[in-house]
Structure formats: C-alpha cells, structure tokens
Scaffold this motif. Structure first.
Motif, PDB file in Angstrom:
ATOM      1  N   TRP A 275     -10.704  12.772  -7.483  1.00  0.00           N
ATOM      2  CA  TRP A 275     -10.682  13.033  -6.048  1.00  0.00           C
ATOM      3  C   TRP A 275      -9.830  14.260  -5.735  1.00  0.00           C
ATOM      4  N   LEU A 276     -10.253  14.979  -4.692  1.00  0.00           N
ATOM      5  CA  LEU A 276      -9.445  16.044  -4.104  1.00  0.00           C
ATOM      6  C   LEU A 276      -9.117  15.651  -2.669  1.00  0.00           C
ATOM      7  N   ARG A 277      -7.867  15.876  -2.283  1.00  0.00           N
ATOM      8  CA  ARG A 277      -7.441  15.557  -0.917  1.00  0.00           C
ATOM      9  C   ARG A 277      -6.881  16.814  -0.257  1.00  0.00           C
ATOM     10  N   PHE A 278      -7.421  17.163   0.920  1.00  0.00           N
ATOM     11  CA  PHE A 278      -6.947  18.287   1.716  1.00  0.00           C
ATOM     12  C   PHE A 278      -6.155  17.717   2.887  1.00  0.00           C
ATOM     13  N   ALA A 279      -4.914  18.147   3.053  1.00  0.00           N
ATOM     14  CA  ALA A 279      -4.082  17.633   4.140  1.00  0.00           C
ATOM     15  C   ALA A 279      -3.114  18.714   4.593  1.00  0.00           C
ATOM     16  N   THR A 280      -2.429  18.458   5.691  1.00  0.00           N
ATOM     17  CA  THR A 280      -1.412  19.400   6.153  1.00  0.00           C
ATOM     18  C   THR A 280      -0.218  19.358   5.205  1.00  0.00           C
ATOM     19  N   PRO A 281       0.556  20.438   5.099  1.00  0.00           N
ATOM     20  CA  PRO A 281       1.728  20.434   4.228  1.00  0.00           C
ATOM     21  C   PRO A 281       2.666  19.289   4.607  1.00  0.00           C
ATOM     22  N   ASN A 282       3.243  18.677   3.596  1.00  0.00           N
ATOM     23  CA  ASN A 282       4.192  17.575   3.762  1.00  0.00           C
ATOM     24  C   ASN A 282       3.560  16.298   4.289  1.00  0.00           C
ATOM     25  N   ALA A 283       2.213  16.254   4.405  1.00  0.00           N
ATOM     26  CA  ALA A 283       1.579  15.000   4.808  1.00  0.00           C
ATOM     27  C   ALA A 283       1.787  13.944   3.731  1.00  0.00           C
ATOM     28  N   TYR A 284       1.845  14.396   2.483  1.00  0.00           N
ATOM     29  CA  TYR A 284       2.139  13.477   1.380  1.00  0.00           C
ATOM     30  C   TYR A 284       3.515  13.826   0.842  1.00  0.00           C
ATOM     31  N   SER A 285       4.458  12.944   1.025  1.00  0.00           N
ATOM     32  CA  SER A 285       5.834  13.238   0.606  1.00  0.00           C
ATOM     33  C   SER A 285       6.436  12.085  -0.187  1.00  0.00           C
ATOM     34  N   GLY A 286       5.612  11.480  -1.046  1.00  0.00           N
ATOM     35  CA  GLY A 286       6.140  10.401  -1.859  1.00  0.00           C
ATOM     36  C   GLY A 286       5.969   9.049  -1.190  1.00  0.00           C
ATOM     37  N   GLU A 287       6.643   8.029  -1.721  1.00  0.00           N
ATOM     38  CA  GLU A 287       6.509   6.677  -1.211  1.00  0.00           C
ATOM     39  C   GLU A 287       7.142   6.542   0.160  1.00  0.00           C
ATOM     40  N   ARG A 288       6.513   5.738   1.004  1.00  0.00           N
ATOM     41  CA  ARG A 288       7.074   5.426   2.318  1.00  0.00           C
ATOM     42  C   ARG A 288       7.258   3.916   2.376  1.00  0.00           C
ATOM     43  N   HIS A 289       8.476   3.486   2.370  1.00  0.00           N
ATOM     44  CA  HIS A 289       8.765   2.056   2.256  1.00  0.00           C
ATOM     45  C   HIS A 289       8.805   1.403   3.626  1.00  0.00           C
ATOM     46  N   PHE A 290       8.249   0.223   3.705  1.00  0.00           N
ATOM     47  CA  PHE A 290       8.409  -0.590   4.903  1.00  0.00           C
ATOM     48  C   PHE A 290       8.438  -2.051   4.486  1.00  0.00           C
ATOM     49  N   SER A 291       8.969  -2.864   5.370  1.00  0.00           N
ATOM     50  CA  SER A 291       9.042  -4.302   5.120  1.00  0.00           C
ATOM     51  C   SER A 291       9.067  -5.009   6.464  1.00  0.00           C
ATOM     52  N   ALA A 292       8.269  -6.063   6.593  1.00  0.00           N
ATOM     53  CA  ALA A 292       8.221  -6.817   7.845  1.00  0.00           C
ATOM     54  C   ALA A 292       7.799  -8.256   7.544  1.00  0.00           C
ATOM     55  N   LYS A 293       8.163  -9.149   8.435  1.00  0.00           N
ATOM     56  CA  LYS A 293       7.766 -10.547   8.312  1.00  0.00           C
ATOM     57  C   LYS A 293       6.430 -10.762   9.017  1.00  0.00           C
ATOM     58  N   VAL A 294       5.568 -11.560   8.382  1.00  0.00           N
ATOM     59  CA  VAL A 294       4.266 -11.889   8.952  1.00  0.00           C
ATOM     60  C   VAL A 294       4.177 -13.396   9.126  1.00  0.00           C
ATOM     61  N   THR A 295       3.859 -13.814  10.344  1.00  0.00           N
ATOM     62  CA  THR A 295       3.656 -15.243  10.600  1.00  0.00           C
ATOM     63  C   THR A 295       2.349 -15.695   9.973  1.00  0.00           C
ATOM     64  N   VAL A 296       2.351 -16.906   9.400  1.00  0.00           N
ATOM     65  CA  VAL A 296       1.161 -17.460   8.744  1.00  0.00           C
ATOM     66  C   VAL A 296       0.675 -18.674   9.541  1.00  0.00           C
ATOM     67  N   PRO A 297      -0.545 -18.661  10.060  1.00  0.00           N
ATOM     68  CA  PRO A 297      -1.475 -17.523  10.119  1.00  0.00           C
ATOM     69  C   PRO A 297      -1.016 -16.516  11.167  1.00  0.00           C
TER      70      PRO A 297
END
Length: 473
Positions: free
Chosen positions: A320-342
C-alpha cells in the motif's frame, strides 16, 4: 488590426469557449489600470450597451508601489465613474512571501470569488492576452513543467474567470486604445521578476533569431496541452475512482502498489499527481523528480518506506501507498477509556463507533459453532471494560490457536499497514485482551455453543457520504 476585426476575434473567443452563459446578467471586469484591462473594460462597455449586461469594475490595490498604486486605484475609479459603471476597490497588501507574484494572484483570485458570491456575478473577466499566454508557457517550460503546466492560462476556469483576449496579442489589444488611455505599471519593467526578463529579453531574442511567430507557436502549445489535459481529466477521474480511496476516518489517499505498477507510466504519473492534488489542493512546486521518487517507492519488491515532498507525506507499508499531509502520521497515539457493557463509544481520532450489544442466542439445534465464535460470552465480562490502543508486546490467544500470539505478528501476517496500526482498538480486562479489530474475540472470552448471553462487538464508520454500517468484528 481594424477595430471591427478585433471585435470579431474577441466575440469568436467568447463563443468558442462558451465564456458567458446564455442567461448571464452581471459580469465583473478586473481592471488594474493597465492597457489590457482598460481595453477589456471598454470592450465590455460596448457589448453591454448591445446586450444589456450589468457590469461591475473590480480593482485590487496591493500597495506595492506606494503613491503609484494609489494613483492606479483612483484612475480606475474615475474611469468607471465616467462610464457610469459601479466600481469596487480592495486593498490587499502582501505578506511578503518568497513569490510575490503568486501571492498577489492568489489574493486577487480569492477576492474575485468573494465578489462573485456577494454581488451575484456570473463571470469575472480578466485581460490576459496571447502574449501573456506565450510568456507563461515559456516560463513553465524553462522550469520543467509537464503537459498540465504547459496548459498555462485557461480561457475559462472552473471558478468563473474568463479571458476574452486570450487569442489576441498585447500589441493587437493596445491598437484599440489611444496613447494615454491607460497607466503603466513600473514593476513591469523590473528585471528582478522572471516574467519581465522573459518578456523583455528572451522572447524578443527568440522572435528575432528563431521564429517571428514565437508568440503564436507558444499559444498553440498551450491550446494543444489544454485539450490533452481535458482528455486526461476523465481518464484520471476514472482511475482515481478505481484505485484511490481514503482510509476511514482520515484525510488521506491510499492505493495499492500493484495497481499503480500495472498502469502505463503516463497514467501512473497522472494518478500520483492527482493523489497529491487531493491532499494539498494544488500542484505548485511538484516536480517530475517528486513523482518519479514515488513511483520508485511503489516499484520496490517489498517492505516499507517513506518520503516527503512539498506538502505531502508518502508512506509505503506492504502493498500500500498512503498520501497524507505532513505529520499526519506521527507514530502511536495512545488512548484509554472505559466502556459500559453493553454500550458504545466513539473511537478517538476516528469516525468509527464501537458497539457492544447483547444478541439472542440460537436454539441448540440451530447453533453453528463457527458463527458463535464471532461473539463474546457476556457472562465472562464485567459491567465495564477498557478500550485502548494496542501496545507493543500485546498478545492474546485467538480462537483456534493453542498459544498466545503477539498482535505485531498478527499484523505482519495480515499485512496491516503501519498507519492503520496507529490507533488499533483493543478491548481488555486488566492485562487480558478480550477482543481486537480484525482478529475477533480471544479464545478465553469467545462465545461457544453453550453460551447463554452472547454479545456482538461491531465497529461502525460514519462519514458524510455513507450511513453507519458494520466494518469489522
């Protein structure tokens, strides 16, 4: 050239390129005060008396020449008043970017579009001539432009600008005026500007020593290139529909290296240029070498790679080739949140929504083991679980595997591009992964034939052109 012959040639240009819609009522005339624009105003003033067009004079003062610029504005205002035509003057000083001429053109064009909307103008006419066309073609040729660049000045643009004098030379236009009918711009004599050197030195040399009809030859080149580009525009549109697509939730364009490499070279180059234009909005400063570097990246037999060209970041991962604006891809972006089940939650930095819902179990006689494995066992889940991005070292035991496998290994086996891994969602309880995109439920949490409370986990993408729908389980 006799005035009536000149009028006929301009009228022929209006008809040939369908410059003015049949139901047009109001036309803006861009008037700088120079000879070409003054002749344009007088031409349309005569035409309006015959057709009933309403005219509006538009003048931009960039304040580059101090009192001289202000005098130009007064001259244009007085001329419009003499002809009983309303006039609008805008003061648009330049920021002083490296290319002053381009900055000035961009400001004027934006203001013309603004006035078209505000004043209900059907078109805005500009005074560019065949001489301007010749200078532009030569300038772009010397800078290594391809066919698109050699198209130069278009008679009609998509945003409503028209050039009625595009088939007439500067000398032919000035024959329509008496001496002193216009103002000279002193900056047009400044050799610091490339275009002035082309006009004053290079074109006269070529005319005297190579081709007396050099302006006509260069204008013909532009027309030839414009027709070529019109043909290619449809072809490239179809190629883009087939081979380019935005990743869900991202402002980017992706294509397969296989598809790009299979195209004829001319088509591949144009598809690459189209992808670049989709990302940055134009192709200024994009050179042949930039396009060839991208083709070389796509032609590599395997692996990853990355390069940057003005305004665009190109990354290769697997096929695959990906074309994007500069700095659109800057490594991992971490997030964490709680999800109610269901429950459901929107994935950060994405248009996707993750939905956990309870489904009715099938009767034992209808249970299909393989189908049930697509779900998790609700009785094994607490009231809320963690949604997070995958972490290096994450591993879990997929259904059907005897031991745990690193997610990174699964990514490699499934050939998941690097940019998709960036915010790859994982549902977890403590250190135990319950579910992850593409690879489904972990064996310890997967629903089975005897599950009494199965739950589905779906990811839905929501964008402007598509109703939400399931993406992955």
């Amino acid at each position: 050239m006799r005035p009536d012959t000149f009028h006929e040639r301009v009228t022929a240009s209006l008809d040939r390129w369908k410059m003015i819609p049949h139901d047009a009522r109001r036309i803006g005339i861009a008037v700088s005060g120079g000879a070409d624009s003054v002749a344009l105003l007088r031409f349309f003033h005569a035409l309006a008396n015959q057709t009933g067009f309403e005219l509006v004079v538009l003048h931009v003062n960039h304040q580059l020449r101090g009192a001289e610029s202000d005098a130009d504005a007064r001259f244009v205002s007085n001329l419009a008043e003499t002809l009983n035509i309303p006039c609008e003057v805008a003061e648009l000083p330049l920021a002083g970017n490296e290319n002053l001429e381009q900055e000035a053109r961009d400001l004027r064009r934006a203001w013309f579009r603004n006035r078209m909307r505000a004043l209900n103008l059907d078109r805005v006419a500009l005074g560019h001539t065949a001489s301007d066309q010749a200078e532009t073609v030569l300038y772009r040729f010397l800078r290594g432009a391809a066919t698109a660049g050699l198209s130069a000045i278009r008679p009609v643009t998509d945003d409503g600008l028209i050039r009625p004098f595009i088939a007439c030379t500067r000398d032919e236009v000035r024959e329509q005026l008496a001496p002193g009918d216009w103002r000279d711009d002193s900056s047009n004599r400044d050799p610091a500007f490339d275009r002035n050197r082309i006009r004053q030195q290079l074109l006269p040399y070529l005319r005297d020593n190579w081709n007396p009809q050099i302006e006509n030859a260069l204008s013909t080149t532009a027309e030839w290139a414009q027709d070529e580009e019109a043909y290619w525009r449809t072809i490239v549109h179809n190629l883009a529909q087939e081979h380019l697509s935005p990743p869900h939730g991202e402002s980017a364009q992706i294509c397969t290296t296989e598809a790009l490499n299979a195209l004829p070279v001319a088509a591949a180059r144009r598809l690459i240029r189209h992808a670049i234009e989709q990302i940055r909005g134009d192709l200024r400063s994009i050179e042949f070498a930039h396009v060839e570097r991208i083709r070389a990246l796509a032609a590599q037999p395997e692996g990853a790679g990355r390069l940057q060209i003005p305004g665009v970041d190109i990354m290769r991962s697997f096929g695959w080739l990906r074309f994007a604006t500069p700095n659109a891809y800057s490594g991992e972006r971490h997030f964490s949140a709680k999800v109610t089940v269901p429950g459901e939650i929107r994935l950060p930095e994405s248009s996707s929504v993750l939905i956990i819902r309870e489904v009715l179990p099938k009767p034992a006689s209808e249970s299909l083991y393989n189908e049930m494995l697509r779900y998790v066992d609700g009785d094994r889940l607490p009231g809320s679980i963690e949604l997070r991005t995958w972490q290096p070292g994450d591993q879990f035991r997929p259904v059907g595997k005897r031991s745990e496998v690193k997610l990174k290994t699964l990514f490699q086996e499934a050939k998941i591009p690097l940019w998709e891994r960036r915010t790859w969602p994982v549902l977890a309880i403590g250190d135990s992964i319950v579910w992850t995109r593409n690879f489904g439920a972990a064996a310890d949490f997967a629903a089975g034939p005897d599950t009494s409370r199965p739950m589905s986990i779906t990811e839905q993408v929501n964008n402007r052109n598509q109703d939400p729908g399931p993406v992955r389980l």
